[in-house]
Design an enzyme around this catalytic site. Sequence first.
Site, PDB file in Angstrom:
ATOM      1  N   HIS A  84     -17.637 -28.768 -16.550  1.00 46.25           N
ATOM      2  CA  HIS A  84     -18.481 -28.630 -17.746  1.00 46.25           C
ATOM      3  C   HIS A  84     -19.643 -29.625 -17.733  1.00 46.25           C
ATOM      4  CE1 HIS A  84     -15.822 -31.722 -19.753  1.00 46.25           C
ATOM      5  NE2 HIS A  84     -16.938 -32.035 -20.367  1.00 46.25           N
ATOM      6  N   ASP A 221     -11.231 -28.264 -14.173  1.00 47.27           N
ATOM      7  CA  ASP A 221     -12.543 -28.671 -14.676  1.00 47.27           C
ATOM      8  C   ASP A 221     -13.230 -29.684 -13.740  1.00 47.27           C
ATOM      9  OD1 ASP A 221     -14.752 -29.212 -16.224  1.00 47.27           O
ATOM     10  OD2 ASP A 221     -13.634 -29.456 -18.087  1.00 47.27           O
ATOM     11  N   SER A 624     -15.998 -37.640 -19.939  1.00 49.68           N
ATOM     12  CA  SER A 624     -15.751 -36.485 -19.090  1.00 49.68           C
ATOM     13  C   SER A 624     -16.241 -36.774 -17.694  1.00 49.68           C
ATOM     14  CB  SER A 624     -16.459 -35.257 -19.628  1.00 49.68           C
ATOM     15  OG  SER A 624     -15.640 -34.670 -20.582  1.00 49.68           O
TER      16      SER A 624
HETATM   17  N1  ARG Z   1     -13.839 -30.690 -24.913  1.00 51.16           N
HETATM   18  C1  ARG Z   1     -14.375 -31.176 -23.698  1.00 51.16           C
HETATM   19  C2  ARG Z   1     -15.541 -32.169 -23.964  1.00 51.16           C
HETATM   20  O1  ARG Z   1     -15.803 -32.518 -25.072  1.00 51.16           O
HETATM   21  C3  ARG Z   1     -14.724 -30.083 -22.762  1.00 51.16           C
HETATM   22  C4  ARG Z   1     -15.855 -29.179 -23.175  1.00 51.16           C
HETATM   23  C5  ARG Z   1     -16.240 -28.082 -22.233  1.00 51.16           C
HETATM   24  N2  ARG Z   1     -15.416 -26.904 -22.315  1.00 51.16           N
HETATM   25  C6  ARG Z   1     -15.624 -25.866 -23.175  1.00 51.16           C
HETATM   26  N3  ARG Z   1     -14.773 -24.860 -23.153  1.00 51.16           N
HETATM   27  N4  ARG Z   1     -16.609 -25.829 -24.040  1.00 51.16           N
HETATM   28  O2  ARG Z   1     -16.562 -32.213 -23.316  1.00 51.16           O
HETATM   29  N1  ASP Z   2     -14.841 -33.532 -23.095  1.00 50.06           N
HETATM   30  C1  ASP Z   2     -15.421 -34.804 -23.430  1.00 50.06           C
HETATM   31  C2  ASP Z   2     -16.648 -35.135 -22.588  1.00 50.06           C
HETATM   32  O1  ASP Z   2     -17.410 -34.289 -22.207  1.00 50.06           O
HETATM   33  C3  ASP Z   2     -14.407 -35.888 -23.350  1.00 50.06           C
HETATM   34  C4  ASP Z   2     -13.748 -36.120 -24.665  1.00 50.06           C
HETATM   35  O2  ASP Z   2     -14.388 -35.966 -25.717  1.00 50.06           O
HETATM   36  O3  ASP Z   2     -12.582 -36.503 -24.629  1.00 50.06           O
HETATM   37  O4  ASP Z   2     -16.995 -36.271 -22.392  1.00 50.06           O
END
Ligand code: ARG
Ligand code: ASP
Length: 689
Positions: A84, A221, A624
Amino acid sequence: MKRHLLLLLVFLTAIQPLRADEGMWLPALISQRIADMQAKGFKLSAEDVYSVNQASLKDAVVLFGSGCTGELVSDEGLLFTNHHCGYSYIQRHSSVDHDYLKDGFWAMNRNEELPNPGLTVSFLERMEDVTSAVLKGYGPSMSEAQRDSVVRANSAALTKAATADGKGLRASVEALYYGNQYFLFVFRVYRDVRLVGAPPSSIGKFGGDTDNWMWPRHTGDFSIFRIYADKDNNPADYSADNVPYRPKKSFKISRAGVKEGDFTFVYGCPGSTKEYAMSEDVRYVSEVSDPQKIALRTLRLDNMKKHMGESPAVRIQYSSKAASVSNAWKKWQGEAKGIDKNDVVNVKRDYERRFSEWAKGTRYDGLVEKLGELFARRNPYYLAYEYYTETARTIELLSFASSLRNAYPDADAVHSVAESFFKDYYQPIDEENFVAVMDAFDKKMPDEFKPAWFKDKLAELGSIEALRDYVFKGSLLTDKAGVMALTADDKDKVAVDPALEMYDAFYRWYYDELRPVINGVNSEISLAYRDYMQGQMDFEKDKAFYPDANLTLRVAYGHVEGYSPADGVYYYPVSTLKGIIEKDNPDIFDYDIPQKLRDIYAEGGYESQPVCFLATNHTSGGNSGSPVINADGNLIGINFDRVWEGTMSDIVFDPEICRNISLDIRYLLFCIDRIGNASYLFDEMNFAD
Ligand code: ARG
Ligand code: ASP
């Protein structure tokens, strides 16, 4: 017997503070934490973690782009981060014919690696406490504004001196503890970063927005890049003559695996937290801001999803946009719930009562009440600002109009802005979003918090739909051929375009009416928060305070552990390929795995292939892509998410349920080999076992 009991008691109190793995610590001050880290299993020294004199782990960690982390895994500049984090770059190389998002991308040799203009990675050269230099010339009789200009001038001098070598150095002075302390950060920024590999989205984004922020998780990921440098190993613009960057340090990869209880260390760049906020600040987030923004984003997401489901071309165009809208949308839901469940507002109020009691007669007397009043004053304006950012600011045509004006009349710049806009633009979505969010703006904002232009136009035209037509039908900018044909002589036509008219009306309203009030109160809040932060540190003398996150490099250590999301339920900390096969469903886009993966699984023997794991590291957005390191300092995973029940960790960390989610490095290796057939990459990696 008594002695044993006493010993046990001593032992228990000694390990008590070890339970909570809260904290994101500054690497330069890691010597203050190293004993605790070692007590929990870490085998390296403070110098191994951070050193300016010798290669240390910090030299293998980078800020990837402007909001993620990455790590070096070979002596030839190979880097891992999340799928991502690489997503928008992978998307930019994709079209219906070469759909790298859908099919994945694997360079089979260095010539096939894809350059990514605009993408940078930043290595931290050093960080240092510069508080006294930053505050030189400041006196207590100065106003907050005067203090700001002193801080700004001194910081500018410091960063200028720090970047003198000219070889891609960037420096910034960051406030820590609300400006009770200042640190200088010096980075070397590399700007030729090429895409090496990415799994298909059905692996890299497996579970999509449905599984996002959730456990059990089965997302692969990751994406792989390579940093290039000039022949002297210095940063350079993209050039075919550049050579792979030779890092001072890269991670060894451990294939030994993880089990519950194992020490874990996340080294990365968390973006923003507010762990020391006062109750009213938190109440605004969980009761006002989060719910309202969630409602606004639901409207946009519903529109996007509908159109993406109807057309593969629109799905590609809006995949990255929808993912980023959805990500915070879902996080806010978990956050508001977590704050509520933990009764954080009342816990904070209770703390503030004790603090205020203690503060009587000190310079902190009355501070909490003052902060409460400041928030009460700021919040209505701040809410209007947040409405602005979630409504008018999200209309794509309006932002495009503004970028175009900035590019005008330079024909090349106009063309490149227009090319990149139209590549991913689908007007029906933008128009439907317009109606949905502007209608919500009209209904939810009190009249005194609306731009006069908006009220007048609406009165004149009669409805939001008519306003939409006024903007979209009246604009010259919805038509690509028309935009490409614009010449310098069309300056006046562009200047009166209704999309710009609306953009400017909202912007001026924000700039002239909201911003001065918000900034005015904010500077009082900063001052009061600075005192309150210092006050909390004085109030709890024995507590180790870590500074709130601000996208600077941090160390978070903990261990592999499951959690109980609800009464009667326990989540194990490790997921496997078996779980992917259980979720596999060709009829649901997010769960439709590549046929190749089904075939591999059918060969047998892969049931327990590890995929993801949970740990107690205190992480945030920006972490991330961070390396997850074991007790020996070797790479065991890549951090990519947190569990939904624990997303309030940006405000309060509950050791019972706050968990970070990492990709098990062994799944990455499995995908490189079996899905990408790119095991040639293993030749340059260093394996610890
Ligand atoms: N929650 C994670 C972060 O804040 C991954 C986000 C990417 N994935 C998604 N399905 N949008 O970045
Ligand atoms: N998914 C998040 C990021 O892109 C990480 C988190 O918020 O835990 O940094």
